[in-house]
Write a protein that holds these residues in place. Structure first.
Motif, PDB file in Angstrom:
ATOM      1  N   SER A  24       0.782  -1.238   0.000  1.00  0.00           N
ATOM      2  CA  SER A  24       0.000   0.000   0.000  1.00  0.00           C
ATOM      3  C   SER A  24       0.809   1.280   0.000  1.00  0.00           C
ATOM      4  CB  SER A  24      -0.960   0.025   1.202  1.00  0.00           C
ATOM      5  OG  SER A  24      -1.932  -0.959   1.037  1.00  0.00           O
ATOM      6  N   LEU A  25       1.728   1.398  -0.953  1.00  0.00           N
ATOM      7  CA  LEU A  25       2.450   2.660  -1.117  1.00  0.00           C
ATOM      8  C   LEU A  25       1.514   3.626  -1.827  1.00  0.00           C
ATOM      9  CD1 LEU A  25       5.784   1.162  -2.420  1.00  0.00           C
ATOM     10  CD2 LEU A  25       5.549   2.469  -0.309  1.00  0.00           C
ATOM     11  N   GLY A  26       1.038   4.609  -1.105  1.00  0.00           N
ATOM     12  CA  GLY A  26       0.229   5.658  -1.710  1.00  0.00           C
ATOM     13  C   GLY A  26       1.134   6.842  -1.964  1.00  0.00           C
ATOM     14  N   SER A  27       1.028   7.866  -1.094  1.00  0.00           N
ATOM     15  CA  SER A  27       1.931   9.014  -1.212  1.00  0.00           C
ATOM     16  C   SER A  27       3.309   8.669  -0.643  1.00  0.00           C
ATOM     17  CB  SER A  27       1.353  10.229  -0.500  1.00  0.00           C
ATOM     18  OG  SER A  27       1.157   9.948   0.872  1.00  0.00           O
ATOM     19  N   CYS A  28       3.370   7.573   0.115  1.00  0.00           N
ATOM     20  CA  CYS A  28       4.662   7.106   0.644  1.00  0.00           C
ATOM     21  C   CYS A  28       5.545   6.641  -0.516  1.00  0.00           C
ATOM     22  CB  CYS A  28       4.469   5.925   1.588  1.00  0.00           C
ATOM     23  SG  CYS A  28       3.594   6.315   3.110  1.00  0.00           S
ATOM     24  N   ILE A  29       6.843   6.557  -0.241  1.00  0.00           N
ATOM     25  CA  ILE A  29       7.795   6.047  -1.227  1.00  0.00           C
ATOM     26  C   ILE A  29       8.364   4.725  -0.730  1.00  0.00           C
ATOM     27  CG2 ILE A  29      10.080   6.395  -2.285  1.00  0.00           C
ATOM     28  CD1 ILE A  29       8.252   8.360  -3.567  1.00  0.00           C
ATOM     29  N   GLY A  30       8.430   3.775  -1.640  1.00  0.00           N
ATOM     30  CA  GLY A  30       9.124   2.524  -1.386  1.00  0.00           C
ATOM     31  C   GLY A  30      10.430   2.568  -2.158  1.00  0.00           C
ATOM     32  N   LEU A  31      11.535   2.602  -1.437  1.00  0.00           N
ATOM     33  CA  LEU A  31      12.849   2.652  -2.067  1.00  0.00           C
ATOM     34  C   LEU A  31      13.475   1.265  -1.941  1.00  0.00           C
ATOM     35  CD1 LEU A  31      15.354   3.992  -3.286  1.00  0.00           C
ATOM     36  CD2 LEU A  31      15.902   4.858  -0.994  1.00  0.00           C
ATOM     37  N   VAL A  32      13.782   0.656  -3.090  1.00  0.00           N
ATOM     38  CA  VAL A  32      14.346  -0.692  -3.126  1.00  0.00           C
ATOM     39  C   VAL A  32      15.777  -0.594  -3.641  1.00  0.00           C
ATOM     40  CG1 VAL A  32      14.079  -3.026  -4.052  1.00  0.00           C
ATOM     41  CG2 VAL A  32      12.058  -1.571  -3.756  1.00  0.00           C
ATOM     42  N   ASN A  88      21.412  -1.623  -7.757  1.00  0.00           N
ATOM     43  CA  ASN A  88      20.244  -1.407  -8.604  1.00  0.00           C
ATOM     44  C   ASN A  88      19.221  -0.719  -7.717  1.00  0.00           C
ATOM     45  OD1 ASN A  88      21.260  -2.734 -10.890  1.00  0.00           O
ATOM     46  ND2 ASN A  88      20.727  -4.708  -9.997  1.00  0.00           N
ATOM     47  N   ILE A  89      18.635   0.361  -8.221  1.00  0.00           N
ATOM     48  CA  ILE A  89      17.726   1.151  -7.402  1.00  0.00           C
ATOM     49  C   ILE A  89      16.390   1.314  -8.104  1.00  0.00           C
ATOM     50  CG2 ILE A  89      17.368   3.420  -6.352  1.00  0.00           C
ATOM     51  CD1 ILE A  89      20.475   3.520  -6.074  1.00  0.00           C
ATOM     52  N   TYR A  90      15.340   0.997  -7.351  1.00  0.00           N
ATOM     53  CA  TYR A  90      13.975   1.093  -7.860  1.00  0.00           C
ATOM     54  C   TYR A  90      13.156   1.928  -6.880  1.00  0.00           C
ATOM     55  CZ  TYR A  90       9.270  -0.217  -9.208  1.00  0.00           C
ATOM     56  OH  TYR A  90       7.947  -0.172  -9.602  1.00  0.00           O
ATOM     57  N   VAL A  91      12.336   2.816  -7.412  1.00  0.00           N
ATOM     58  CA  VAL A  91      11.507   3.699  -6.590  1.00  0.00           C
ATOM     59  C   VAL A  91      10.055   3.536  -6.995  1.00  0.00           C
ATOM     60  CG1 VAL A  91      11.073   6.086  -5.888  1.00  0.00           C
ATOM     61  CG2 VAL A  91      13.397   5.376  -6.465  1.00  0.00           C
ATOM     62  N   LYS A 108       4.522  13.963  -4.320  1.00  0.00           N
ATOM     63  CA  LYS A 108       5.504  14.680  -5.138  1.00  0.00           C
ATOM     64  C   LYS A 108       6.676  15.163  -4.279  1.00  0.00           C
ATOM     65  CE  LYS A 108       3.496  16.500  -8.771  1.00  0.00           C
ATOM     66  NZ  LYS A 108       2.241  17.133  -8.987  1.00  0.00           N
ATOM     67  N   ARG A 109       6.364  15.680  -3.096  1.00  0.00           N
ATOM     68  CA  ARG A 109       7.414  16.174  -2.202  1.00  0.00           C
ATOM     69  C   ARG A 109       8.302  15.026  -1.700  1.00  0.00           C
ATOM     70  NH1 ARG A 109       3.915  19.058   1.796  1.00  0.00           N
ATOM     71  NH2 ARG A 109       5.756  19.010   3.114  1.00  0.00           N
ATOM     72  N   ASN A 110       7.683  13.873  -1.436  1.00  0.00           N
ATOM     73  CA  ASN A 110       8.456  12.695  -1.034  1.00  0.00           C
ATOM     74  C   ASN A 110       9.434  12.291  -2.130  1.00  0.00           C
ATOM     75  OD1 ASN A 110       7.602  12.134   1.561  1.00  0.00           O
ATOM     76  ND2 ASN A 110       5.893  10.870   0.898  1.00  0.00           N
ATOM     77  N   TYR A 111       8.954  12.306  -3.352  1.00  0.00           N
ATOM     78  CA  TYR A 111       9.786  11.923  -4.487  1.00  0.00           C
ATOM     79  C   TYR A 111      10.907  12.941  -4.718  1.00  0.00           C
ATOM     80  CZ  TYR A 111      11.104  10.679  -9.255  1.00  0.00           C
ATOM     81  OH  TYR A 111      11.812  10.323 -10.386  1.00  0.00           O
ATOM     82  N   MET A 112      10.584  14.228  -4.611  1.00  0.00           N
ATOM     83  CA  MET A 112      11.586  15.272  -4.827  1.00  0.00           C
ATOM     84  C   MET A 112      12.678  15.232  -3.747  1.00  0.00           C
ATOM     85  SD  MET A 112      10.831  16.371  -7.666  1.00  0.00           S
ATOM     86  CE  MET A 112      12.234  17.450  -7.767  1.00  0.00           C
ATOM     87  N   LYS A 127      15.039   2.142 -12.242  1.00  0.00           N
ATOM     88  CA  LYS A 127      13.645   2.111 -12.688  1.00  0.00           C
ATOM     89  C   LYS A 127      12.778   2.738 -11.622  1.00  0.00           C
ATOM     90  CE  LYS A 127      13.868  -1.971 -15.573  1.00  0.00           C
ATOM     91  NZ  LYS A 127      13.494  -3.340 -15.775  1.00  0.00           N
ATOM     92  N   GLU A 128      11.622   3.238 -12.068  1.00  0.00           N
ATOM     93  CA  GLU A 128      10.696   3.826 -11.102  1.00  0.00           C
ATOM     94  C   GLU A 128       9.269   3.678 -11.592  1.00  0.00           C
ATOM     95  OE1 GLU A 128      10.775   8.508 -12.286  1.00  0.00           O
ATOM     96  OE2 GLU A 128      12.415   7.788 -11.048  1.00  0.00           O
ATOM     97  N   ASN A 129       8.351   3.734 -10.640  1.00  0.00           N
ATOM     98  CA  ASN A 129       6.922   3.694 -10.914  1.00  0.00           C
ATOM     99  C   ASN A 129       6.307   4.621  -9.877  1.00  0.00           C
ATOM    100  OD1 ASN A 129       4.204   3.033 -11.115  1.00  0.00           O
ATOM    101  ND2 ASN A 129       4.608   0.887 -11.570  1.00  0.00           N
ATOM    102  N   VAL A 130       6.270   5.921 -10.201  1.00  0.00           N
ATOM    103  CA  VAL A 130       5.842   6.929  -9.224  1.00  0.00           C
ATOM    104  C   VAL A 130       4.740   7.812  -9.788  1.00  0.00           C
ATOM    105  CG1 VAL A 130       8.054   7.026  -7.996  1.00  0.00           C
ATOM    106  CG2 VAL A 130       7.675   8.533  -9.923  1.00  0.00           C
ATOM    107  N   GLY A 131       4.058   8.497  -8.855  1.00  0.00           N
ATOM    108  CA  GLY A 131       3.017   9.439  -9.242  1.00  0.00           C
ATOM    109  C   GLY A 131       1.674   8.764  -9.474  1.00  0.00           C
ATOM    110  N   GLY A 132       0.808   9.469 -10.177  1.00  0.00           N
ATOM    111  CA  GLY A 132      -0.529   8.942 -10.439  1.00  0.00           C
ATOM    112  C   GLY A 132      -1.366   8.940  -9.181  1.00  0.00           C
TER     113      GLY A 132
END
Length: 159
Positions: A24-32, A88-91, A108-112, A127-132
């Protein structure tokens, strides 16, 4: 064996039997992050960009914030033999779930916050899958480094 990373939490492993997952990553960020040579991987699930908004909470729960959680994720992986240049970094995450009009822009602020820190430290995202505006679940297999993402209403896919 599944290790679950809760909200404002982090796990790093070099156990090939393990897979680490955060839901359940919503506005949170999952950094792998994952080092394929030593097979060390980890996930950080942070909620907010800057610990300065609540120093007390940051001291108790450093994984809640980008600026205190991200360095801990990397340092823990380094202690297990990971090397920055091999990672290897995935967000994933950074969506606007409850805030469709973008009033707070937490995602957006979390990502920035992450991008700024990575830029300063010369770290590249693979790679990343962010926003939306969808929730995401992210999982990494320690033995292979394979990363899987599942968005609301769809099947888990390897990225």
């Amino acid at each position: 064996m599944k290790a679950i990373v809760g909200v404002a939490d982090m796990k790093v492993s070099n156990n090939p039997e393990e897979s680490i997952i955060t839901y359940s990553l919503g506005s949170c960020i999952g950094l792998v992050i994952y080092d394929p040579v030593v097979k060390v991987g980890g996930i950080l699930h942070y909620m907010l960009p800057e610990s300065s908004i609540d120093k007390g909470k940051a001291a108790q729960r450093p994984y809640m914030f980008a600026d205190s959680g991200i360095p801990r994720l990397f340092k823990t992986a380094y202690k297990m033999g990971a090397v920055k240049q091999r990672l290897n970094i995935y967000v994933a995450g950074g969506a606007e779930i409850l805030d469709q009009k973008g009033f707070f822009n937490i995602g957006k602020r979390n990502y920035m916050a992450l991008k700024k820190m990575f830029f300063k430290n010369n770290v590249m995202i693979n790679k990343e899958n962010v926003g939306g505006n969808t929730n995401r679940t992210v999982r990494i297999e320690i033995s292979t480094g394979n990363i899987y993402v599942k968005t609301s209403g769809s099947k888990e896919v390897r990225i």
